[in-house]
Write an enzyme that holds these catalytic residues in place. Structure first.
Site, PDB file in Angstrom:
ATOM      1  N   GLY A  91     -11.956  -7.993 -20.781  1.00 38.47           N
ATOM      2  CA  GLY A  91     -10.558  -7.620 -20.951  1.00 38.47           C
ATOM      3  C   GLY A  91     -10.353  -6.163 -21.334  1.00 38.47           C
ATOM      4  O   GLY A  91      -9.584  -5.436 -20.691  1.00 38.47           O
TER       5      GLY A  91
ATOM      6  N   GLY B 289     -12.636 -13.901 -20.461  1.00 40.30           N
ATOM      7  CA  GLY B 289     -13.616 -14.882 -20.937  1.00 40.30           C
ATOM      8  C   GLY B 289     -14.470 -15.449 -19.815  1.00 40.30           C
ATOM      9  O   GLY B 289     -15.690 -15.595 -19.949  1.00 40.30           O
TER      10      GLY B 289
ATOM     11  N   LYS C   7     -19.111  -5.507 -30.924  1.00 44.54           N
ATOM     12  CA  LYS C   7     -20.223  -6.158 -31.630  1.00 44.54           C
ATOM     13  C   LYS C   7     -21.330  -6.629 -30.708  1.00 44.54           C
ATOM     14  O   LYS C   7     -21.066  -7.162 -29.639  1.00 44.54           O
ATOM     15  CB  LYS C   7     -19.693  -7.369 -32.386  1.00 44.54           C
ATOM     16  CG  LYS C   7     -18.791  -6.999 -33.532  1.00 44.54           C
ATOM     17  CD  LYS C   7     -18.275  -8.245 -34.186  1.00 44.54           C
ATOM     18  CE  LYS C   7     -17.622  -7.935 -35.517  1.00 44.54           C
ATOM     19  NZ  LYS C   7     -17.130  -9.146 -36.160  1.00 44.54           N
TER      20      LYS C   7
ATOM     21  N   ARG D 115      -1.317 -10.564 -11.847  1.00 44.66           N
ATOM     22  CA  ARG D 115      -1.864 -11.899 -11.553  1.00 44.66           C
ATOM     23  C   ARG D 115      -1.113 -12.596 -10.422  1.00 44.66           C
ATOM     24  O   ARG D 115      -1.716 -13.336  -9.654  1.00 44.66           O
ATOM     25  CB  ARG D 115      -1.851 -12.752 -12.815  1.00 44.66           C
ATOM     26  CG  ARG D 115      -2.960 -12.328 -13.765  1.00 44.66           C
ATOM     27  CD  ARG D 115      -3.036 -13.234 -14.964  1.00 44.66           C
ATOM     28  NE  ARG D 115      -4.275 -13.014 -15.691  1.00 44.66           N
ATOM     29  CZ  ARG D 115      -4.393 -13.022 -17.008  1.00 44.66           C
ATOM     30  NH1 ARG D 115      -3.332 -13.262 -17.761  1.00 44.66           N
ATOM     31  NH2 ARG D 115      -5.552 -12.807 -17.580  1.00 44.66           N
TER      32      ARG D 115
END
Ligand code: ADP
Ligand code: MG
Length: 497
Positions: free
Chosen positions: A454, A477, A298, A137
């Site tokens: 991620g 996200g 999911k 990062r």
């Protein structure tokens, strides 16, 4: 969905003798095959095949001939006229800029001597001794900072680190200073606060091309509350604003959204811009054929992504734990695989939607099943239609990898979110590895390949092909929200291009 027709369809496809496919193939001219809305394929609306490409019920569909190479190929693809037409027209890589003003639009005349508030995402992992264990990062933030200092700006750099509750010693940004200084080739200064008189004084004393790193912006609870007074205090030390923190762009915080009300211009940094170019631009306006690969655990966590991508893509490949909900919705037995019982209707609706939209939805035809959820479980490969009781599917099988790979060969843009299996266990990582390698290969042939999420990024890195992809998203996200078509507040607040 008929619960009866599904198993036979899968058996058929495994045996390679599905009559409706053969009938289409027999009458197929290689270049332009039109299936009538009343063709025999319509009668298989209740089986897996109808979601594997023989999309019935839409008029004027064009079958993409390259996908009909294997005798028993389940992967028969039908493209909508729209997709086929645009495929012909668009040859370039599908990257377009989102209409936000970029830091690159600011020149030396705009920047020299100006104090620039830069919100970056320097939320790097630290070990117990506060050593940086992964500086990705920080490195990703460097191009924007370098551009600013090279053009004579005074950079006031802000980030969060971890999840502090008030001032928390272990979440100070001090350990980042040496690495930042090294990468920028200058001595980065550090403030012990993110607002206040001491910060103001340090900022005012910065030389042109200097960098002042502010303390963890989340030491104030007002940051995450996007408190306007707090935002004003943050902004008060600077003249203009650059947001390069893609990972937090989906949050309206004082340093990501609030400050834009007080700093003009407010522009996107290079990293943020690249994320928007790919995750928004390339996905909104892709070079066709455009494939989406969605996996992960999911279906419930990927509804938004699937719904949104169904509006754009020509092919949708499903993998990961969610496939068992789709199988069960078609009446198959899934053993003890992960199933979301309350999402069976949703799965059916998504398959119907794919059909309506003319999207070829491909489900794996074989799976790797395990006798327990563990790295050392016993495993075997079975057809999707024959998952034994007591066994759970933890990866897609080799036949599915083959079919997915050959279907991917035709594509020009691929977006991937969600691993194909439980890649954390080596034994069940093969499907994910194979898809990662396939995308790396396609990248080399000019296909735009985009990885978001991620775990997906972690998987691609584990395989060692991250640098081969067109774009690896730095925001988990945020990338999902962008793919869902949501507006990111940290982006919306920036000036239009
Ligand atoms: P991303 O972070 O890329 O968006 P997700 O968080 O949705 O991806 O999903 C990643 C997780 O899905 C991984 O931890 C992986 O083990 C799990 N997973 C993949 N396939 C299966 C499966 N067949 N059964 C259970 N979990 C699975
Ligand atoms: Mg995840």
């Amino acid at each position: 969905m008929g619960a009866v027709a599904a198993p036979s369809a899968i058996q058929y496809s495994a045996a390679g003798k599905l009559s409706s496919i053969n009938r289409i193939k027999a009458s197929a001219s290689p270049s332009n095959i039109r299936t009538s809305a009343r063709s025999s394929t319509l009668s298989v609306s209740a089986d897996l095949l109808s979601f594997s490409g023989l999309v019935a019920g839409n008029k004027g569909k064009r079958v993409f001939p390259n996908l009909f190479h294997a005798e028993k190929d389940l992967v028969a693809s039908v493209f909508s006229d729209q997709a086929s037409n645009s495929y012909g027209k668009r040859a370039s890589r599908g990257v377009v800029c989102m209409a936000k003003r970029s830091v690159g639009d600011l020149k030396e005349a705009d920047l020299r001597g100006k104090k620039v508030f830069v919100r970056a995402d320097l939320n790097v992992p630290l070990d117990d001794k506060l050593n940086i264990t992964d500086d990705t990062r920080i490195r990703a933030a460097v191009p924007t900072i370098k551009y600013l200092i090279d053009n004579g700006a005074k950079v006031i750099l802000s980030s969060h680190l971890g999840r502090p509750k008030g001032v928390t010693e272990k979440y100070r940004l001090t350990p980042l200073v040496p690495r930042l200084s090294e990468l920028l080739g200058i001595k980065v200064q550090k403030a012990d606060d993110s607002i206040g008189e001491a910060v103001k004084a340090k900022a005012a004393a910065l030389p042109e091309g200097g960098v002042l790193l502010l303390e963890n912006v989340r030491f104030y609870k007002e940051e995450e509350k996007n408190d306007p007074e707090h935002a004003k205090k943050l902004a008060s030390v600077a003249d203009l604003y650059v947001n390069d923190a893609f990972g937090t762009a989906h949050r309206a915080h004082a340093s990501t959204e609030g400050v834009t009300k007080y700093l003009h211009p407010s522009v996107a940094g290079f990293l943020l811009q690249k994320e928007l170019d790919y995750l928004d631009g390339a996905v909104r306006n892709p070079t066709h054929p455009f494939a989406a690969i969605v996996g992960g655990s999911k279906v419930s966590s990927k509804i938004g992504v699937i719904e949104s991508l169904l509006e754009k893509c020509d092919l949708l490949f499903l993998g990961g734990g969610m496939i068992f909900t789709f199988y069960k919705a078609q009446g198959l037995s899934v053993g003890s695989s992960l199933v979301e019982e309350d999402k069976l209707e949703l799965a059916t609706r998504l398959m119907e939607k794919a059909k309506t939209k003319g999207v070829s939805l491909l489900l794996p035809t074989d799976v790797v099943v395990a006798d327990k959820f563990a790295a050392d479980a016993n495993s075997k490969i079975v057809p999707a239609s024959a998952i034994p009781d007591g066994w759970m599917g933890l990866d897609i099988g080799p036949e599915s990898v083959e079919k997915f790979s050959s279907a991917l060969d035709t594509t020009k843009t691929v977006i991937w979110n969600g691993p194909m299996g439980v890649f954390e266990f080596d034994k069940f990582a093969k499907g994910t590895e194979a898809i990662a390698k396939k995308l790396a290969e396609l990248s080399g042939k000019g296909c735009t390949t985009i990885i978001g999420g991620g775990d997906s990024v972690a998987a691609v890195e584990k395989v060692g092909v991250a640098d081969k992809m067109s774009h690896i998203s730095t925001g988990g996200g945020a990338s999902l929200e962008l793919l869902e078509g949501k507006v990111l507040p940290g982006v919306a607040a920036l000036d239009e291009a």
